[in-house]
Design an enzyme around this catalytic site. Structure first.
Site, PDB file in Angstrom:
ATOM      1  N   GLY A 236       0.835  -1.196   0.000  1.00 28.74           N
ATOM      2  CA  GLY A 236       0.000   0.000   0.000  1.00 28.74           C
ATOM      3  C   GLY A 236       0.866   1.241   0.000  1.00 28.74           C
ATOM      4  N   SER A 237       0.343   2.308   0.559  1.00 28.84           N
ATOM      5  CA  SER A 237       1.043   3.584   0.478  1.00 28.84           C
ATOM      6  C   SER A 237       2.214   3.646   1.452  1.00 28.84           C
ATOM      7  CB  SER A 237       0.081   4.727   0.786  1.00 28.84           C
ATOM      8  OG  SER A 237      -0.233   4.724   2.163  1.00 28.84           O
ATOM      9  N   THR A 238       3.201   4.482   1.119  1.00 26.92           N
ATOM     10  CA  THR A 238       4.357   4.656   1.991  1.00 26.92           C
ATOM     11  C   THR A 238       3.931   5.238   3.328  1.00 26.92           C
ATOM     12  OG1 THR A 238       5.920   4.824   0.164  1.00 26.92           O
ATOM     13  CG2 THR A 238       6.565   5.872   2.221  1.00 26.92           C
ATOM     14  N   GLU A 239       2.930   6.111   3.297  1.00 25.71           N
ATOM     15  CA  GLU A 239       2.451   6.731   4.531  1.00 25.71           C
ATOM     16  C   GLU A 239       1.916   5.677   5.517  1.00 25.71           C
ATOM     17  OE1 GLU A 239      -0.571   9.551   3.629  1.00 25.71           O
ATOM     18  OE2 GLU A 239      -1.097   9.788   5.736  1.00 25.71           O
ATOM     19  N   GLY A 241       2.597   2.518   5.334  1.00 22.47           N
ATOM     20  CA  GLY A 241       3.741   1.653   5.619  1.00 22.47           C
ATOM     21  C   GLY A 241       4.546   2.150   6.807  1.00 22.47           C
ATOM     22  N   GLU A 258       5.622  -3.385   0.870  1.00 23.76           N
ATOM     23  CA  GLU A 258       5.732  -3.069  -0.545  1.00 23.76           C
ATOM     24  C   GLU A 258       4.931  -1.796  -0.736  1.00 23.76           C
ATOM     25  OE1 GLU A 258       5.144  -2.269  -3.814  1.00 23.76           O
ATOM     26  OE2 GLU A 258       4.080  -4.087  -4.409  1.00 23.76           O
ATOM     27  N   CYS A 292       1.773   0.583  -8.276  1.00 23.38           N
ATOM     28  CA  CYS A 292       2.849   1.168  -7.467  1.00 23.38           C
ATOM     29  C   CYS A 292       4.141   1.271  -8.271  1.00 23.38           C
ATOM     30  CB  CYS A 292       3.061   0.359  -6.203  1.00 23.38           C
ATOM     31  SG  CYS A 292       3.095  -1.402  -6.503  1.00 23.38           S
ATOM     32  N   GLU A 389       3.712  10.439  -5.669  1.00 22.13           N
ATOM     33  CA  GLU A 389       3.029   9.371  -6.376  1.00 22.13           C
ATOM     34  C   GLU A 389       1.581   9.786  -6.618  1.00 22.13           C
ATOM     35  OE1 GLU A 389       2.360   5.657  -4.227  1.00 22.13           O
ATOM     36  OE2 GLU A 389       2.882   4.572  -6.054  1.00 22.13           O
TER      37      GLU A 389
END
Lengths: 480, 289
Positions: A236-239, A241, A258, A292, A389
């Site tokens: 999912g999103s880096t945030e 994560g 990921e 992604c 992104e």
């Protein structure tokens, strides 16, 4: 743009799928009610409510984890590895047999073109189960250290862009290595995961080995933070994560992430332009750019910039946007109103910051969530559309003069998931690939996936690999 | 003639970017032997020193990661060679700092030197052991190779001042990473001497940076530093590890959690300290006539 050919509608029939008016959670081999307020899942192409899906509360998640623990201790852990493999082979075959049903349901719930769900998502999902099935009784030869052992219960949280495929990437390696699973699908795309639950029953998979808990962020948090979960896997999103990495800090839980990307697709002046343009289009517009590893930054060598842009615009003009179930559709619906708002916002920022927006003449359906394929030129590396992104059909074009400059610009991002190189020169492919800080590098192709091929990011695109021998390590105790 | 020569005492400094600066803060702290007797004043590294070290490690990363594996192996082997020449000095410092008998101190120094040899031999085998040619269902030569993660912050073990330090540092370098190390707080002297060995062993400046001082003070700055790619918390002071791991999450750092207690460093290290600081890159190369 007037099209050379008129296309008659060619819709795939949706009669192959029975969508129930409501769905429960899949816990311990049974469909059970959730305790939270149910969610409505909609067809993003029409805004039609497809079904009402249960929301799992902390207590529901706890029941699912306990079922997974029991199944791990009593059934799945002690089972002969060859038999675990056979269950996975069964699941692979069932996915193939019911492929059309899964494809139609995926396109309905997600908005992606049937051409992609039919030719990419579902066949790859089956391939992942088939590949990992074979590993189940060969782990001693995986080169991951002596006597590899499963971790226990895996808590897995997956995104809405490839709902079934991401499920396969998570569930297949977890089960092959002897773990049991509690999986939370994305709140906007739960339906194929619930159909997969039915496949588990058809395969006579022992109860509790796979548990599916639907819901939104709170349900995901409950899965990640549950004390009896040994392994957390998130895409999912880096945030999000980051918050998951914080949540598991100080615990014994093993974590793989990921996350997002801002991939550079580098086109050198010796590249076959038509082929490169086809790859660039596929790299950013397939799945509406909800990928992604999408090639969202086009780095084009200055000497061929005008030629590439002209060819790109010509090609984009022929893309067909509309009904995801139509077999001729290239671009489907944006998955949700929320995502559409984000794409609009970032595109507006792109214009406000001085980049030039280009979109083809493109009629958008009246209902549903839609965004036309979009190209930004005159983009500088400091622009937000070159850094953030977008997760939509938006391409930012930058230029370079020398290979060194191309590498520097490609690496100038906090992400590092993927990259593309277009050139006729094999030695240049290898030299540039060597210098790119990205987990997957495609040369003269893009967005290729295979269960034998490890996938995952550098830097803030996450850690751990999925697929191949490397992907097994995430689910084994003491794997090096 | 008198034999009572007045000794020249050593000043123990930091090792940053190939040089031996004092802490920019001007701070030092007293280092004692295991029985509490004064040994030396060591530099007490500050946040600024840690940041300078990260800048040096980042600047050195390209050259070190780009060196051939054969070259890196020879450089690491050279560290063992140079250490061998300082064997007696290391034995004295380890014995004093850790309160070991001379034979046990010698065993620790021997093992530390041998550890460099072990990792020197790994540099050009990682690709074969950790890489792969992947049989994808399409016309591509698809291969995966291990690559260095980048700049690694290392909180070195607090007890084993030389063998423990080498055991956590050498694998970071063998994989092609550069390192910023916070040494044992109370036993920093062998680390400073190791810095002198590294400075004369063909290890390029900035590849290793050694900060003597307090991991509790410097650790958080390294854990949240955006230009640090990974952090090894092995020597994190008790009670600090969880907070450091949380800080590291901000930039999705790779984290090696501390063991429940400091391990027996004489055991065969295997691959477990190499792989956390390696990334896997997969390349799809087209095939066609």
């Amino acid at each position: 743009m007037t099209s050379l050919f008129e296309y008659a509608p060619a819709p795939e029939s949706r009669s192959i799928v029975d969508v129930a008016p409501s769905y429960g959670l899949f816990v311990d081999g049974e469909f059970v009610d959730g305790s939270g307020t149910p969610l409505k899942t909609v067809n993003p192409a029409t805004e039609e409510v497809l079904s009402e899906v249960a929301t799992a509360t902390d207590a529901d998640v706890d029941r699912a984890v306990r079922a997974a623990r029991r199944a791990f201790t009593r059934v799945w852990g002690p089972m002969r590895p060859a038999d675990r493999g056979k269950y996975l082979f069964r699941i692979a075959r069932l996915l193939q047999e019911r492929a059309r049903e899964f494809a139609v349901l995926e396109s309905l719930d997600n908005g992606k073109p049937i051409r992609e769900s039919r030719d990419v998502d579902v066949p790859l999902a089956a391939a992942h189960f088939f590949y990992h099935a074979g590993w189940a009784d060969k782990l001693d030869w995986a080169g991951l250290g002596p006597g590899p052992r499963p971790l226990g219960v895996a808590g897995q949280v997956i995104p809405w862009n490839f709902p079934l495929l991401m499920l396969a990437w998570k569930v297949a390696p977890a089960l092959a290595t002897g773990n049991t699973v509690v999986l939370k699908p994305a709140e906007t795309t739960p339906l194929t995961a619930l159909l997969f639950a039915e496949v588990c029953r058809q395969a006579d998979l022992p109860p509790g080995v796979v548990n599916i808990v639907t819901g939104a962020g709170d349900t995901g948090r409950a899965v990640v933070e549950h004390e009896d979960v040994d392994k957390v896997a998130f895409t999912g999103s880096t945030e999000v994560g980051r918050s998951i990495a914080r949540a598991v800090a100080g615990t014994r839980k093993k974590l793989t992430l990921e996350l997002g990307g801002k991939a550079a697709n580098i086109v050198f002046d010796d590249a076959p332009i038509d082929q490169a343009v086809e790859g660039v289009v596929q790299g950013i517009f397939s799945n509406q750019g909800h990928v992604c590893c999408a090639g969202s930054r086009l780095l084009v060598q200055e000497s061929v910039h005008d030629e590439v842009i002209a060819s790109l615009q010509r090609r984009i003009g022929t893309l067909r946007l509309g009904d995801p179930l139509d077999k001729n559709t290239d671009i489907g619906a944006i998955n949700s109103a929320e995502q559409l708002a984000r794409i609009r916002e970032l595109s507006d920022v792109g214009e406000a910051e001085g980049a030039s927006r280009w979109q083809p003449a493109c009629e958008l359906p009246e209902r549903g969530y839609w965004f036309p394929p979009t190209v930004f030129t005159d983009v500088s590396p400091a622009h937000r559309i070159a850094r953030d992104e977008v997760f939509g059909p938006v391409l930012s074009v930058l230029t370079f003069r020398t290979p060194d400059e191309a590498v520097a610009k490609a690496n100038n991002t906090t992400y590092g998931l993927s990259a593309g190189i277009w050139t006729e020169k094999g030695s240049r492919i290898l030299a540039i690939a060597d210098r790119l800080r990205a987990g997957v590098v495609w040369a003269n192709t893009f967005n290729q996936f295979d269960p034998t091929s490890p996938f995952g990011g550098y830097k803030q695109s996450g850690y751990g690999r999925e697929g191949g021998r490397h992907g097994l390590a995430a689910y084994l105790e003491g794997a090096r | 003639m008198s034999t009572d020569r007045l000794a020249v005492r050593k000043t123990y400094k930091l090792y940053v970017n190939g040089a031996f600066p004092r802490s920019e803060s001007g701070r030092t702290y007293a280092v004692t032997d295991a029985k509490g007797a004064f040994l030396a004043n060591a530099a007490w590294a500050s946040r600024k020193d840690a940041r300078d070290a990260v800048v040096a490690a980042r600047a050195a990363a390209g050259k070190w990661s780009g060196a051939t594996a054969y070259n890196r192996g020879q450089v690491l082997y050279r560290v063992a060679e140079v250490m061998e020449g300082r064997h007696a000095q290391f034995c004295e410092e380890v014995a004093a700092g850790e309160g070991l008998s001379s034979s046990r101190a010698r065993a620790a120094v021997d093992a530390a030197i041998d550890r460099w040899v072990w990792y020197a031999g790994w540099t050009d085998k990682l690709g074969a052991v950790l890489g792969a040619a992947n049989p994808v269902a399409g016309p591509y030569f698809d291969f995966s190779v291990p690559e260095p993660t980048g700049v690694v912050a290392v909180l070195a073990p607090q007890r084993s001042s030389l063998l423990g330090l080498v055991s956590v540092l050498a694998p970071v370098l063998a994989g092609g990473n550069t390192a910023v190390v916070v040494t044992s707080r109370t036993r920093p002297l062998p680390a400073v001497t190791l810095g002198e060995v590294l400075a004369t062993s063909d290890v390029p400046a900035g590849v290793v940076n050694l900060l003597t001082g307090d991991a509790e003070e410097i650790g958080p700055w390294l854990a949240e530093h955006d230009d640090v790619d990974a952090i090894d918390l092995t020597g994190a002071p008790a009670g600090c590890a969880m907070e450091l791991e949380r800080l590291a999450a901000g930039s999705i750092k790779r984290v090696v959690r501390p063991p429940a207690e400091e391990p027996d460093w004489s055991a065969d290290p295997g691959l477990t300290r190499l792989t956390p600081f390696l990334e896997t890159k997969t390349v799809w190369h087209p095939m066609g006539l």
